[in-house]
Structures are given as C-alpha cells and as structure tokens.
Design a protein around this motif. Structure first.
Motif, mmCIF file in Angstrom:
data_model
loop_
_atom_site.group_PDB
_atom_site.id
_atom_site.type_symbol
_atom_site.label_atom_id
_atom_site.label_comp_id
_atom_site.label_asym_id
_atom_site.label_seq_id
_atom_site.Cartn_x
_atom_site.Cartn_y
_atom_site.Cartn_z
ATOM 1 N N SER A 78 40.365 -4.061 57.021
ATOM 2 C CA SER A 78 40.269 -3.928 55.556
ATOM 3 C C SER A 78 41.546 -4.386 54.881
ATOM 4 O O SER A 78 41.910 -3.880 53.830
ATOM 5 C CB SER A 78 39.955 -2.481 55.175
ATOM 6 O OG SER A 78 40.941 -1.591 55.687
ATOM 7 N N VAL A 79 42.246 -5.332 55.511
ATOM 8 C CA VAL A 79 43.505 -5.808 54.948
ATOM 9 C C VAL A 79 43.256 -6.417 53.571
ATOM 10 O O VAL A 79 42.253 -7.079 53.331
ATOM 11 C CB VAL A 79 44.162 -6.831 55.890
ATOM 12 C CG1 VAL A 79 43.316 -8.075 56.042
ATOM 13 C CG2 VAL A 79 45.557 -7.184 55.418
ATOM 14 N N GLY A 80 44.157 -6.162 52.647
ATOM 15 C CA GLY A 80 43.993 -6.644 51.284
ATOM 16 C C GLY A 80 43.426 -5.609 50.350
ATOM 17 O O GLY A 80 43.522 -5.747 49.126
ATOM 18 N N GLU A 81 42.834 -4.547 50.910
ATOM 19 C CA GLU A 81 42.255 -3.501 50.071
ATOM 20 C C GLU A 81 43.273 -2.443 49.670
ATOM 21 O O GLU A 81 43.041 -1.677 48.738
ATOM 22 C CB GLU A 81 41.078 -2.835 50.798
ATOM 23 C CG GLU A 81 39.918 -3.787 51.082
ATOM 24 C CD GLU A 81 38.786 -3.105 51.826
ATOM 25 O OE1 GLU A 81 38.844 -1.865 51.987
ATOM 26 O OE2 GLU A 81 37.858 -3.808 52.254
ATOM 27 N N VAL A 82 44.394 -2.374 50.405
ATOM 28 C CA VAL A 82 45.417 -1.354 50.160
ATOM 29 C C VAL A 82 46.755 -2.043 49.948
ATOM 30 O O VAL A 82 47.143 -2.933 50.721
ATOM 31 C CB VAL A 82 45.502 -0.363 51.340
ATOM 32 C CG1 VAL A 82 46.620 0.640 51.115
ATOM 33 C CG2 VAL A 82 44.171 0.350 51.544
ATOM 34 N N GLU A 83 47.482 -1.630 48.938
ATOM 35 C CA GLU A 83 48.777 -2.213 48.617
ATOM 36 C C GLU A 83 49.851 -1.682 49.557
ATOM 37 O O GLU A 83 49.839 -0.507 49.942
ATOM 38 C CB GLU A 83 49.140 -1.875 47.169
ATOM 39 C CG GLU A 83 50.455 -2.461 46.694
ATOM 40 C CD GLU A 83 50.781 -2.028 45.269
ATOM 41 O OE1 GLU A 83 51.908 -2.328 44.820
ATOM 42 O OE2 GLU A 83 49.921 -1.389 44.622
#
Length: 281
Positions: A78-83
């Motif tokens: 889910s990379v890109g979904e969390v800063e």
C-alpha cells in the motif's frame, strides 16, 4: 495523532522489537494458511503478488494497530497511501514471494520501526523455517511452531568471528547479480549459499553466516528489519560508499542503493573494497 521522535516509548527498543515480533508472527500464520495460493498477478514494477501477500498485509496492519497504535505503517502492498513521518513502520508482509510460490521455505514477514531515517527495532518471521528473529538494543531468535506461534523461550544472538576459511556468504536464490557472485568467488568459503529474502540477515545475526552483498534492486522494506536485527547482534549494513542506509526516502520511491550486510565493520569494508575493484584484504 502520530508518535514523535522524542516519545519515551521509543527508548525501550527491546520491547518494541518484541511487539514487532508478535505482529510478524500473526502475519506469518496467515501465510501458512495461504500456503497453496497460486493466484499470481504482476505489479507495475514486474514483481509478483498473490492473495497471500494481501491477506498477510491485512493481518500485520491489524496487529500493529493493536500493539503499536499511532505508528503510521508504510507497506509494500500500500505504498503511497501513507505519508512518511519522523517515526513510522516499514512492512513487507511477504518477502520472498517467488520463493513462496515455488514451494520453498525461506520466505518471511519483515517489520521495522524507523526513527529519523534509521531502523531502531525490527522483526523477521520465517514460518516455513520455523524461526523468528527480532532486535532492538539486543538481538534475539526464537523457534516458531507449525502455526507460526512462538515456541520456547527467546535466545540472545550475536554475530560470530569470521571463520579462518573465509566468510560464509549468502546470495539471493532468485535475484542473483554479478557483484555478489564476484565477491563470493573472491572472498567467500565457496560459491555462496543461495537463500531467499531477508532471512539472510537473521542467519548472519545468529552467527550462521557472515556476509551478504546485494548489487541488484531492493526496497527499503526488504532491508530495514534485517538491519535493525543485525545491528543489535553486532553486525553492520553499509552502502558501497561506506554510509549507513537511509530509510523513508520517498523521493527515490523507497529504492535502496547496493549494500553490504556483514558480521563486522572490517568484513563490510573489505567487501566494499572488493566491490569497487580494490584489494579485499
């Protein structure tokens, strides 16, 4: 609310590592349950993903939300979904997907806590091998049962002195590269033992091997947990410039530069010299 770098919780790194180990075991149990998964798709980068990756990712995130709330989780799936924050968790719910799909045993779950760009605690659960490694201030190994639950008491581990015959070098089973093969031939006690995934870090930390060099592509979640464990066991991970790796580098899409993982600073320096074309001793 997210955790801050000066939070007192971060001072007890061994406790954090133990909690990561618990989360990794819960995720590993899902991998065992999905052992027959063969519904493979290719991600945009060409790497494989199957339903086991997704299920293990969900299980790990649920465990982390319970055990370590307020820690943002950046996962391979889910990379890109969390800063990226000053303190966050890096998660790879199935490192060694090709190994897993091929029916091999050296696949694993990797989880690390990153603070100010560096791993301060990490855990690797390898249910196919029945092994768990985790480290904070100290490094530990523990056996896992057939359900991936810890079996028996954890044991402190540390790297070993380099054997007189030369270092035992671990090479990637599915992602070999000319750099690692050349160093294995020049420095190792053989051609290099093929092992998949971040399991290599656990084996070096436990004194069962000495060196791993990776010239090919890896991602931060492939390495962070292993570095935390190896560092706690007395080993090192260095880039080919001799620097410690940095984590949370979204500007480079979380890709790692080539690196060396070794049982000692001296062995890492000699491997780097060999990689750069200089003398290895």
């Amino acid at each position: 609310m997210t955790i801050a770098p000066d939070d007192p919780l971060l001072l007890d790194r061994d406790r954090l590592a133990g909690l990561l180990g618990e989360a990794a075991c819960r995720s590993a149990a899902v991998l065992l349950a999905k052992r027959s998964a063969c519904d493979v798709k290719l991600k945009p980068d060409g790497s494989p993903v199957c339903s086991a990756d997704i299920a293990a990712d969900e299980a790990a995130k649920a465990a982390l939300a319970q055990l370590l709330p307020d820690f943002p989780v950046i996962s391979e799936e889910s990379v890109g979904e969390v800063e990226v924050k000053p303190v966050f968790i890096l998660l790879d719910p199935l490192d060694g997907t090709r190994e897993f799909l091929a029916g091999g045993d050296s696949y694993c779950v990797c989880i690390a806590i990153i603070c100010a760009g560096r791993p301060i605690a990490g855990a690797i659960a390898a249910p196919g091998l029945g092994r768990l490694w985790y480290g904070g201030e100290r490094a530990f190994a523990q056996a896992l049962g057939q359900d991936a639950a810890p079996a028996g008491a954890p044991v402190m581990i540390q790297v070993r002195a380099e054997p007189l015959a030369g270092p035992r070098m671990l090479v990637s089973r599915f992602h070999g590269d000319a750099l690692s093969a050349g160093i294995a031939a020049a420095m190792g006690d053989g051609e290099g033992a093929p092992v998949s995934s971040a399991v290599k870090f656990g084996l070096i930390a436990a004194g069962e091997a000495d060196l791993h060099v990776r010239g090919g592509a890896t991602m931060e979640w492939d390495v962070a947990a292993g570095e935390a464990i190896l560092d706690a066991a007395g080993g090192v991970v260095r880039t080919l410039t001799g620097a410690v790796p940095a984590y949370g580098c979204s500007e480079r899409a979380f890709r790692n530069p080539p690196f060396v993982a070794a049982g000692s600073e001296d062995l890492a320096a000699r491997a780097i010299a060999q990689a750069l074309g200089g003398p290895s001793a």
